[in-house]
Design a protein around this motif. Structure first.
Motif, PDB file in Angstrom:
ATOM      1  N   PHE A 279       1.602   3.863 -16.630  1.00 18.71           N
ATOM      2  CA  PHE A 279       1.522   4.839 -15.631  1.00 18.71           C
ATOM      3  C   PHE A 279       0.250   5.051 -14.769  1.00 18.71           C
ATOM      4  O   PHE A 279       0.301   5.685 -13.710  1.00 18.71           O
ATOM      5  CB  PHE A 279       1.628   6.501 -16.189  1.00 18.71           C
ATOM      6  N   GLY A 280      -0.543   4.213 -14.965  1.00 20.25           N
ATOM      7  CA  GLY A 280      -1.851   4.253 -14.346  1.00 20.25           C
ATOM      8  C   GLY A 280      -1.676   3.900 -12.929  1.00 20.25           C
ATOM      9  O   GLY A 280      -0.910   2.973 -12.420  1.00 20.25           O
ATOM     10  N   ARG A 281      -2.369   4.629 -12.153  1.00 17.14           N
ATOM     11  CA  ARG A 281      -2.308   4.406 -10.593  1.00 17.14           C
ATOM     12  C   ARG A 281      -3.539   4.129  -9.954  1.00 17.14           C
ATOM     13  O   ARG A 281      -4.530   4.736 -10.412  1.00 17.14           O
ATOM     14  CB  ARG A 281      -1.675   5.481  -9.607  1.00 17.14           C
ATOM     15  N   ALA A 282      -3.515   3.250  -8.889  1.00 19.93           N
ATOM     16  CA  ALA A 282      -4.665   3.222  -8.043  1.00 19.93           C
ATOM     17  C   ALA A 282      -5.005   4.291  -7.119  1.00 19.93           C
ATOM     18  O   ALA A 282      -4.003   4.876  -6.383  1.00 19.93           O
ATOM     19  CB  ALA A 282      -4.710   1.963  -7.292  1.00 19.93           C
ATOM     20  N   LEU A 283      -6.232   4.792  -6.971  1.00 18.61           N
ATOM     21  CA  LEU A 283      -6.536   5.753  -5.920  1.00 18.61           C
ATOM     22  C   LEU A 283      -6.913   5.177  -4.840  1.00 18.61           C
ATOM     23  O   LEU A 283      -7.939   3.906  -5.016  1.00 18.61           O
ATOM     24  CB  LEU A 283      -7.603   6.819  -6.330  1.00 18.61           C
ATOM     25  N   VAL A 284      -6.477   5.453  -3.667  1.00 21.00           N
ATOM     26  CA  VAL A 284      -6.961   4.774  -2.094  1.00 21.00           C
ATOM     27  C   VAL A 284      -7.567   5.629  -1.291  1.00 21.00           C
ATOM     28  O   VAL A 284      -7.336   6.861  -1.261  1.00 21.00           O
ATOM     29  CB  VAL A 284      -5.944   3.860  -1.616  1.00 21.00           C
ATOM     30  N   LEU A 285      -8.537   5.163  -0.424  1.00 22.98           N
ATOM     31  CA  LEU A 285      -8.864   5.917   0.765  1.00 22.98           C
ATOM     32  C   LEU A 285      -7.956   5.650   1.862  1.00 22.98           C
ATOM     33  O   LEU A 285      -7.768   4.290   2.246  1.00 22.98           O
ATOM     34  CB  LEU A 285     -10.469   5.726   1.487  1.00 22.98           C
ATOM     35  N   HIS A 286      -7.241   6.491   2.323  1.00 27.08           N
ATOM     36  CA  HIS A 286      -6.201   6.410   3.349  1.00 27.08           C
ATOM     37  C   HIS A 286      -6.457   7.330   4.474  1.00 27.08           C
ATOM     38  O   HIS A 286      -6.843   8.182   4.500  1.00 27.08           O
ATOM     39  CB  HIS A 286      -4.717   6.978   2.741  1.00 27.08           C
ATOM     40  N   TRP A 287      -5.997   6.614   5.766  1.00 32.90           N
ATOM     41  CA  TRP A 287      -6.214   7.209   7.266  1.00 32.90           C
ATOM     42  C   TRP A 287      -5.276   6.758   8.188  1.00 32.90           C
ATOM     43  O   TRP A 287      -4.153   5.682   7.986  1.00 32.90           O
ATOM     44  CB  TRP A 287      -7.634   6.733   7.714  1.00 32.90           C
ATOM     45  N   ASN A 288      -5.359   7.594   9.384  1.00 34.50           N
ATOM     46  CA  ASN A 288      -4.188   7.230  10.212  1.00 34.50           C
ATOM     47  C   ASN A 288      -5.263   6.449  11.301  1.00 34.50           C
ATOM     48  O   ASN A 288      -6.112   6.875  11.897  1.00 34.50           O
ATOM     49  CB  ASN A 288      -3.885   8.365  11.124  1.00 34.50           C
ATOM     50  N   PRO A 289      -4.744   5.193  11.447  1.00 36.79           N
ATOM     51  CA  PRO A 289      -5.664   4.240  12.428  1.00 36.79           C
ATOM     52  C   PRO A 289      -5.639   4.681  13.922  1.00 36.79           C
ATOM     53  O   PRO A 289      -6.683   4.585  14.471  1.00 36.79           O
ATOM     54  CB  PRO A 289      -5.022   2.811  12.258  1.00 36.79           C
ATOM     55  N   ARG A 290      -4.609   5.354  14.263  1.00 35.96           N
ATOM     56  CA  ARG A 290      -4.457   5.702  15.598  1.00 35.96           C
ATOM     57  C   ARG A 290      -5.463   6.879  15.737  1.00 35.96           C
ATOM     58  O   ARG A 290      -6.323   7.005  16.772  1.00 35.96           O
ATOM     59  CB  ARG A 290      -3.261   6.094  16.125  1.00 35.96           C
ATOM     60  N   LEU A 291      -5.584   7.793  14.775  1.00 31.17           N
ATOM     61  CA  LEU A 291      -6.636   8.996  14.930  1.00 31.17           C
ATOM     62  C   LEU A 291      -7.784   8.372  14.572  1.00 31.17           C
ATOM     63  O   LEU A 291      -8.904   9.026  15.482  1.00 31.17           O
ATOM     64  CB  LEU A 291      -6.261   9.873  13.760  1.00 31.17           C
ATOM     65  N   MET A 292      -8.272   7.300  13.901  1.00 29.81           N
ATOM     66  CA  MET A 292      -9.493   6.922  13.845  1.00 29.81           C
ATOM     67  C   MET A 292     -10.145   6.303  15.101  1.00 29.81           C
ATOM     68  O   MET A 292     -11.214   6.321  15.455  1.00 29.81           O
ATOM     69  CB  MET A 292      -9.522   6.015  12.516  1.00 29.81           C
TER      70      MET A 292
END
Length: 314
Positions: A279-292
């Motif tokens: 069940f282990g899951r990776a945590l990621v940093l996620h963003w909206n490229p348009r907003l950035m």
């Protein structure tokens, strides 16, 4: 008349469009209803309702729909809200730049991820973003994904499997799960190998989540699959509360990698929780490229923030 003036002339050829009307519409869109946008203020509610009607007349589109007693955004309303949110953010960023003020960014995550991973990294994240003011927001995974998409959240720390296909993200850490048993609940001489057997678990008091989320469901299903009649003595609103009860020696619990780092192994036996190995899951940093892009945050900066979080998780 310049080409640019001609391009936008139709926006100003009739009345009905104004910043104040757009503000009223956004108050309703963000709050979810006119009543929540102006609680207890009938005059303001009436004003927002009128402003939305005037915008509908201006754009020639239905911006809201009524479902019973509930008013929701139409597809056109959702699109307009996203556009207005972007423009208001651009204007606020411009105002801050001209005033010599730092920008403001909202970082979202689950309650335990914010507490254990994000908050300790906030000073470094602020430095990466030029001394920005940082706000934090607690979200469930699905809501957080949608908030990034809609531009309501600038940066999110979220499970990788929730990020939509093609979404922009950088891996921060792999999250595993551990059975944590206060040693005061174990008989003298019990070995780690013995403690890892489900037969022992049935005799222990447990704390578990009660939010019905993926982790809560996985823990309960794993316990049942191991043959336990799993009835937690404590059902908690977050993993933070589960860990606190484990730390107090009140019960055992299943905690993620981040939750076991500050447990004292002299007091708590920490064992990989075999039933949730897959069940282990990776945590990621996620963003909206348009907003950035609009907020002048480049990919190198975002990767630097991900490294900060990764170092903090190590």
């Amino acid at each position: 008349m310049t080409d640019c003036t001609v391009m936008f002339e139709k926006l100003f050829s009739k009345s009905g469009l104004s910043l104040d009307r757009l503000r009223g519409f956004m108050q309703m869109a963000e709050a979810g209803s006119i009543a929540r946008a102006a609680p207890g203020d009938a005059n303001h509610q009436s004003q927002i309702s009128r402003q939305i009607r005037e915008l509908e007349q201006f754009f020639g589109a239905e911006l809201t729909r009524r479902r019973g007693k509930t008013l929701t955004l139409s597809a056109a309303g959702v699109r307009l809200a996203a556009l207005v949110r972007e423009q208001f953010q651009d204007l606020e960023d411009f105002r801050r730049e001209q005033a010599g003020e730092s920008k403001s960014f909202l970082v979202g995550g689950g309650a335990s991820v914010l507490e254990w991973l994000v908050v300790p990294a906030l000073p470094g994240i602020s430095h990466c973003l030029g001394g920005a003011t940082l706000l934090t927001g607690t979200y469930r995974s699905g809501g957080l994904r949608d908030a990034v998409r809609d531009g309501k959240v600038d940066l999110a720390v979220i499970r990788q499997n929730v990020v939509p296909e093609g979404g922009h993200s950088v891996v921060v850490m792999k999250m595993g799960y551990f059975l944590c048993i206060p040693r005061c609940l174990l008989k003298a001489g019990i070995t780690t190998r013995e403690a890892a057997k489900p037969a022992l678990w049935q005799s222990l008091p447990f704390a578990a989540g009660r939010d019905g989320g993926q982790t809560d469901t996985a823990v309960r299903e794993s316990m049942r699959a191991a043959g336990l009649d799993f009835r937690p003595r404590y059902e908690c609103g977050s993993m933070l509360q589960v860990r606190q009860l484990v730390s107090l020696g009140a019960c055992a619990g299943v905690l993620p990698t981040l939750g076991v780092r500050e447990l004292d192994e002299k007091d708590v036996l920490v064992i990989p929780f075999a039933p949730m190995k897959e069940f282990g899951r990776a945590l990621v940093l996620h963003w909206n490229p348009r907003l950035m892009r609009r907020r002048n945050v480049d990919e190198a900066t975002l990767k630097g923030i991900a490294r900060l979080l990764r170092d903090g998780a190590a």
